[in-house]
Write a protein that holds these residues in place. Structure first.
Motif, PDB file in Angstrom:
ATOM      1  N   UNK A  50     -15.348  -0.158  66.603  1.00 52.25           N
ATOM      2  CA  UNK A  50     -15.921  -0.440  67.913  1.00 52.25           C
ATOM      3  C   UNK A  50     -15.138  -1.452  68.683  1.00 52.25           C
ATOM      4  N   UNK A  51     -15.243  -1.329  70.002  1.00 53.21           N
ATOM      5  CA  UNK A  51     -14.404  -1.848  70.863  1.00 53.21           C
ATOM      6  C   UNK A  51     -15.158  -2.205  72.156  1.00 53.21           C
ATOM      7  N   UNK A  52     -14.400  -3.402  72.820  1.00 50.48           N
ATOM      8  CA  UNK A  52     -15.085  -3.740  74.270  1.00 50.48           C
ATOM      9  C   UNK A  52     -13.948  -3.841  75.338  1.00 50.48           C
ATOM     10  N   UNK A  53     -14.012  -3.310  76.482  1.00 46.34           N
ATOM     11  CA  UNK A  53     -13.154  -3.643  77.446  1.00 46.34           C
ATOM     12  C   UNK A  53     -13.656  -4.025  78.706  1.00 46.34           C
ATOM     13  N   UNK A  54     -13.272  -5.062  79.292  1.00 47.50           N
ATOM     14  CA  UNK A  54     -13.761  -5.865  80.513  1.00 47.50           C
ATOM     15  C   UNK A  54     -12.470  -6.353  81.220  1.00 47.50           C
ATOM     16  N   UNK A  55     -13.073  -6.768  82.481  1.00 45.05           N
ATOM     17  CA  UNK A  55     -11.972  -7.089  83.428  1.00 45.05           C
ATOM     18  C   UNK A  55     -12.136  -8.934  83.566  1.00 45.05           C
ATOM     19  N   UNK A  56     -10.894  -9.317  83.922  1.00 44.27           N
ATOM     20  CA  UNK A  56     -10.918 -10.969  84.310  1.00 44.27           C
ATOM     21  C   UNK A  56     -10.346 -10.976  85.633  1.00 44.27           C
ATOM     22  N   UNK A  57     -10.858 -11.814  86.335  1.00 42.10           N
ATOM     23  CA  UNK A  57     -10.410 -12.196  87.821  1.00 42.10           C
ATOM     24  C   UNK A  57      -9.104 -12.932  87.680  1.00 42.10           C
ATOM     25  N   UNK A  58      -8.041 -12.492  87.991  1.00 45.57           N
ATOM     26  CA  UNK A  58      -6.734 -13.367  88.293  1.00 45.57           C
ATOM     27  C   UNK A  58      -6.188 -13.108  89.555  1.00 45.57           C
ATOM     28  N   UNK A  59      -6.637 -14.257  90.369  1.00 45.26           N
ATOM     29  CA  UNK A  59      -6.145 -14.376  91.657  1.00 45.26           C
ATOM     30  C   UNK A  59      -6.598 -13.172  92.429  1.00 45.26           C
ATOM     31  N   UNK A  60      -6.435 -12.592  93.146  1.00 43.97           N
ATOM     32  CA  UNK A  60      -6.982 -11.586  94.129  1.00 43.97           C
ATOM     33  C   UNK A  60      -7.142 -10.260  93.387  1.00 43.97           C
ATOM     34  N   UNK A  61      -7.008 -10.009  92.060  1.00 40.56           N
ATOM     35  CA  UNK A  61      -6.955  -8.816  91.347  1.00 40.56           C
ATOM     36  C   UNK A  61      -7.556  -8.937  89.989  1.00 40.56           C
ATOM     37  N   UNK A  74      -7.848  -7.763  85.859  1.00 41.80           N
ATOM     38  CA  UNK A  74      -6.814  -7.386  85.001  1.00 41.80           C
ATOM     39  C   UNK A  74      -7.707  -7.013  83.716  1.00 41.80           C
ATOM     40  N   UNK A  75      -7.373  -5.838  82.967  1.00 44.61           N
ATOM     41  CA  UNK A  75      -8.052  -5.495  81.666  1.00 44.61           C
ATOM     42  C   UNK A  75      -7.860  -6.127  80.739  1.00 44.61           C
ATOM     43  N   UNK A  76      -8.866  -6.165  79.724  1.00 43.62           N
ATOM     44  CA  UNK A  76      -8.846  -6.864  78.646  1.00 43.62           C
ATOM     45  C   UNK A  76      -9.415  -5.974  77.548  1.00 43.62           C
ATOM     46  N   UNK A  77      -8.653  -5.696  76.399  1.00 45.35           N
ATOM     47  CA  UNK A  77      -9.367  -4.639  75.148  1.00 45.35           C
ATOM     48  C   UNK A  77      -9.539  -5.690  73.967  1.00 45.35           C
ATOM     49  N   UNK A  78     -10.955  -5.575  73.465  1.00 44.33           N
ATOM     50  CA  UNK A  78     -10.909  -6.306  72.423  1.00 44.33           C
ATOM     51  C   UNK A  78     -11.712  -5.335  71.387  1.00 44.33           C
ATOM     52  N   UNK A  79     -10.751  -5.007  70.096  1.00 48.49           N
ATOM     53  CA  UNK A  79     -11.168  -3.969  69.288  1.00 48.49           C
ATOM     54  C   UNK A  79     -11.353  -4.465  68.027  1.00 48.49           C
ATOM     55  N   UNK A  80     -12.120  -3.884  67.168  1.00 45.45           N
ATOM     56  CA  UNK A  80     -12.509  -3.992  65.558  1.00 45.45           C
ATOM     57  C   UNK A  80     -11.534  -3.082  64.897  1.00 45.45           C
ATOM     58  N   UNK A  81     -10.974  -3.722  63.768  1.00 46.10           N
ATOM     59  CA  UNK A  81     -10.096  -3.050  63.064  1.00 46.10           C
ATOM     60  C   UNK A  81     -10.198  -3.535  61.562  1.00 46.10           C
ATOM     61  N   UNK A  82     -10.066  -2.739  60.514  1.00 43.30           N
ATOM     62  CA  UNK A  82      -9.831  -3.191  59.062  1.00 43.30           C
ATOM     63  C   UNK A  82      -8.579  -3.882  58.742  1.00 43.30           C
ATOM     64  N   UNK A  83      -7.526  -3.479  59.495  1.00 41.79           N
ATOM     65  CA  UNK A  83      -6.484  -4.313  59.354  1.00 41.79           C
ATOM     66  C   UNK A  83      -5.650  -4.075  60.627  1.00 41.79           C
ATOM     67  N   UNK A  84      -4.547  -5.009  60.602  1.00 44.04           N
ATOM     68  CA  UNK A  84      -3.814  -4.910  61.834  1.00 44.04           C
ATOM     69  C   UNK A  84      -2.610  -3.640  61.823  1.00 44.04           C
ATOM     70  N   UNK A  85      -2.660  -2.571  62.618  1.00 47.44           N
ATOM     71  CA  UNK A  85      -1.902  -1.564  62.663  1.00 47.44           C
ATOM     72  C   UNK A  85      -0.285  -1.787  62.758  1.00 47.44           C
ATOM     73  N   UNK A  86       0.504  -0.849  62.377  1.00 48.47           N
ATOM     74  CA  UNK A  86       2.036  -1.065  62.627  1.00 48.47           C
ATOM     75  C   UNK A  86       2.401  -1.359  64.216  1.00 48.47           C
ATOM     76  N   UNK A  87       3.277  -2.059  64.353  1.00 50.23           N
ATOM     77  CA  UNK A  87       3.593  -2.129  65.704  1.00 50.23           C
ATOM     78  C   UNK A  87       3.796  -0.868  66.450  1.00 50.23           C
TER      79      UNK A  87
END
Length: 90
Positions: free
Chosen positions: A1-12, A14-27
């Motif tokens: 599962x994941x959630x994407x949302x925007x944050x106000x930064x000045x006049x624009x 910007x997107x943030x993505x938060x995602x669930x994982x079992x383990x951190x994937x390779x770089x």
């Protein structure tokens, strides 16, 4: 599962993505994910990986995006890994 949302930064916004994982994937996998999101949407302000099952959900199992955003802003997500864009502020 994941959630994407925007944050106000000045006049624009910007997107943030938060995602669930079992383990951190390779770089390489993380870099490819960020590249694909940037091509389809915009460069991510922050990519946050959290433990699987930790995002708040509705009774029907949908991710509560607004609640995830609030947890993110409050610094209350249990972060496994995060990469904020260069020059990005909280």
């Amino acid at each position: 599962r994941a959630a994407a949302f925007g944050l106000e930064r000045g006049a624009r916004e910007v997107p943030v993505l938060v995602a669930e994982v079992r383990e951190v994937p390779a770089a390489e996998v993380l870099a490819e994910l960020e590249e694909r999101v940037a091509c389809d949407l915009a460069p991510l302000h922050d990519l946050v990986l959290v433990r699987r099952g930790s995002l708040p959900k509705t009774s029907s199992g949908k991710v509560r995006r607004r609640a995830v955003r609030e947890l993110y802003l409050a610094g209350r997500l249990e972060v496994l890994w995060s990469r904020r864009a260069a020059g990005g502020d909280g």
